[in-house]
Design an enzyme around this catalytic site. Structure first.
Site, PDB file in Angstrom:
ATOM      1  N   LYS A   1       7.995   5.485   3.858  1.00 22.07           N
ATOM      2  CA  LYS A   1       8.935   4.397   3.596  1.00 22.07           C
ATOM      3  C   LYS A   1       8.347   3.315   2.698  1.00 22.07           C
ATOM      4  O   LYS A   1       9.083   2.565   2.052  1.00 22.07           O
ATOM      5  CB  LYS A   1       9.411   3.770   4.909  1.00 22.07           C
ATOM      6  CG  LYS A   1       9.842   4.746   5.974  1.00 22.07           C
ATOM      7  CD  LYS A   1      10.905   5.727   5.510  1.00 22.07           C
ATOM      8  CE  LYS A   1      11.328   6.637   6.652  1.00 22.07           C
ATOM      9  NZ  LYS A   1      12.270   7.673   6.229  1.00 22.07           N
TER      10      LYS A   1
ATOM     11  N   TYR B   1      17.578  15.234  17.280  1.00 17.64           N
ATOM     12  CA  TYR B   1      16.637  14.314  16.649  1.00 17.64           C
ATOM     13  C   TYR B   1      15.638  13.758  17.664  1.00 17.64           C
ATOM     14  O   TYR B   1      16.034  13.272  18.735  1.00 17.64           O
ATOM     15  CB  TYR B   1      17.409  13.156  16.005  1.00 17.64           C
ATOM     16  CG  TYR B   1      16.513  12.060  15.492  1.00 17.64           C
ATOM     17  CD1 TYR B   1      15.989  12.112  14.203  1.00 17.64           C
ATOM     18  CD2 TYR B   1      16.178  10.970  16.292  1.00 17.64           C
ATOM     19  CE1 TYR B   1      15.150  11.116  13.730  1.00 17.64           C
ATOM     20  CE2 TYR B   1      15.340   9.965  15.829  1.00 17.64           C
ATOM     21  CZ  TYR B   1      14.830  10.052  14.552  1.00 17.64           C
ATOM     22  OH  TYR B   1      13.994   9.070  14.090  1.00 17.64           O
TER      23      TYR B   1
ATOM     24  N   TYR C   1       9.217  13.960  12.464  1.00 16.06           N
ATOM     25  CA  TYR C   1       9.490  14.383  11.092  1.00 16.06           C
ATOM     26  C   TYR C   1       8.503  15.444  10.602  1.00 16.06           C
ATOM     27  O   TYR C   1       8.837  16.621  10.476  1.00 16.06           O
ATOM     28  CB  TYR C   1       9.466  13.165  10.155  1.00 16.06           C
ATOM     29  CG  TYR C   1      10.532  12.157  10.472  1.00 16.06           C
ATOM     30  CD1 TYR C   1      11.821  12.290   9.968  1.00 16.06           C
ATOM     31  CD2 TYR C   1      10.268  11.054  11.289  1.00 16.06           C
ATOM     32  CE1 TYR C   1      12.809  11.371  10.263  1.00 16.06           C
ATOM     33  CE2 TYR C   1      11.246  10.137  11.594  1.00 16.06           C
ATOM     34  CZ  TYR C   1      12.524  10.290  11.078  1.00 16.06           C
ATOM     35  OH  TYR C   1      13.497   9.386  11.380  1.00 16.06           O
TER      36      TYR C   1
END
Length: 341
Positions: free
Chosen positions: A49, A263, A289
Site C-alpha cells: 500500500k 476473506y 494475502y
C-alpha cells in the site's frame, strides 16, 4: 509511459529487492521463483500500500485536505500504512474497520495490525460485517466537514486509479530489474483483493508493451466478479495515464480456487505456503494475502501448469504483522516441513 505529471510524495524505500528463492524452487521441483520484496517498502513495517499512498497522499494534499478517511477489514494492512503516512505528513486520519472474519479468536481484534493502529494513534470506528463501507466513509466525511476540516477519502486498499499508479510504477521498476538480471520471466503472481495492485501491474505492463502476464490469486471474490473489477480499474488507470483505449480483457487473469471459506479465513494451503517460505527462505508471508497467493503458485507448480524451464515472479505484498492475530491458528496447526531429499 510518463508518471512525472502526477503529484507524488516519497514514502517508500525503492526500488525493493528482486530476490531468487532457490531453496523453495528446488523443494517444489518447479520453475525458478523470484520474490519482489514489496514487504520491504519501509513504512510501518512495509507493504504494497505504501506505493499507492505516495500518489494518494500527494493528491490529498494537492486538494488542500487536512484529514484522510479510509476503511478496511479489522486486520487491514492498508489502514496501518495509511495511518503511518498521515502521521509523517501531518494529516489527521480517521478509519473505519469492518469485521469480515467471523468466529475469530480474541487476539484477532486486539493484536497484529490493530495493535499497531493504536500505536499510531488511530481514530477508529468499528463496523459490522456487511456494512456499506463506502457509504459509511461518505457519512463520516460529512461530519468531518461540519467541523471545518477538509476530508479526502481513500477507498479500501487505496484501490482507485490514483493509487494504482503505484503499481504502474512498480511494473516499470520490476521489468527493469528483470532485464538487468538477464531473466526471461513468463508470469507474475500476485494476491488480488481490492484490485489496485493487480490492476496497476496489468496497466503498467500493457503500457510498457511487455508480454509478461499477471496471474491474480483472488483472496475474496469469485473469479468472474474479481476479473471484472480488475479489468475496469486497469483500463481506467491506463486511460488516466495516457488517454488510450484501456486494457484488453485477455490480459486479466484471476484464480479463485484458493480463497477457502472466505476473506481472511485460514486455509491449509496458506498454512503450508507460510511455513515453506519461512523454513526454507526465512521470509514471512501474511495469512490473508501473500500466504494464499503463494498457495496458488505452489498448487500450479504441483499440477504441472508451470514448467521447470520457466522463471516466475511472486509479488510479496507484506502484512506479516497480521500473523500475530492468527496465533491461535498457527499454534494449533504449524509444524516443521519435511526436509529436502
Amino acid at each position: 509511459m510518463n508518471l512525472s505529471k502526477f503529484p507524488r510524495v516519497k514514502l517508500a524505500h525503492l526500488p525493493t529487492p528482486l530476490e531468487p528463492v532457490d531453496r523453495l524452487s528446488e523443494y517444489l521441483g518447479g520453475p525458478r521463483i523470484f520474490i519482489k520484496r514489496d514487504d520491504c517498502t519501509g513504512l510501518a513495517t512495509g507493504g504494497n500500500k505504501t506505493r499507492k499512498l505516495e500518489f494518494l497522499m500527494a493528491d490529498a494534499m494537492g486538494q488542500g485536505a487536512n484529514t484522510v478517511i479510509t476503511q478496511g477489514a479489522v486486520q487491514s494492512n492498508h489502514v496501518r500504512q495509511t495511518l503511518a503516512a498521515a502521521a509523517r505528513l501531518k494529516l489527521d486520519c480517521k478509519v473505519l474497520l469492518e469485521n469480515r472474519v467471523p468466529d475469530a479468536e480474541e487476539t484477532y481484534n486486539s493484536s497484529g495490525n490493530v495493535l499497531l493502529d493504536g500505536i499510531f494513534g488511530a481514530d477508529i470506528r468499528y463496523c459490522d460485517g456487511g456494512t456499506d463501507m463506502d457509504a459509511a466513509m461518505e457519512a463520516l466525511a460529512v461530519s468531518v466537514s461540519e467541523t471545518g476540516c477538509k476530508p479526502y477519502l481513500i477507498p479500501g486498499g487505496g484501490s482507485n486509479r490514483v493509487g494504482a499508479l503505484g503499481y504502474v510504477d512498480c511494473a516499470h521498476e520490476l521489468t527493469g530489474q528483470i532485464s538487468a538480471l538477464g531473466l526471461s520471466v513468463s508470469r507474475i503472481f500476485v494476491a488480488s483483493g481490492s484490485a489496485g495492485t493487480h490492476a496497476g501491474l496489468v496497466a503498467g505492463l500493457v503500457a510498457l508493451n511487455s508480454a509478461i502476464e499477471t496471474m491474480g490469486i483472488s483472496v475474496s471474490e469469485e473469479a468472474v466478479k474479481q476479473k471484472a473489477k480488475v479489468h475496469k480499474l486497469a483500463s481506467d488507470t491506463l486511460k488516466y495515464i495516457d488517454g488510450g483505449d484501456g486494457v484488453p480483457e485477455s490480459r486479466v487473469h484471476v484464480y479463485d480456487q484458493y480463497v477457502g471459506e472466505g476473506y481472511g479465513i485460514p486455509t491449509d494451503g496458506m498454512l503450508e505456503a507460510v511455513q515453506l517460505c519461512a523454513q526454507l527462505e526465512g521470509i514471512l508471508l501474511d495469512p490473508v494475502y501473500a500466504g494464499k497467493a503463494m498457495a496458488g503458485l505452489i498448487d500450479m507448480i504441483r499440477s504441472g501448469e508451470l514448467s521447470e524451464e520457466e522463471s516466475v515472479v511472486f509479488i510479496h505484498t507484506g502484512g506479516s504483522a497480521a500473523l500475530f492475530a492468527y496465533d491461535w491458528f498457527f499454534k494449533a496447526h504449524a509444524q516443521k516441513i519435511a526436509p529436502l531429499d
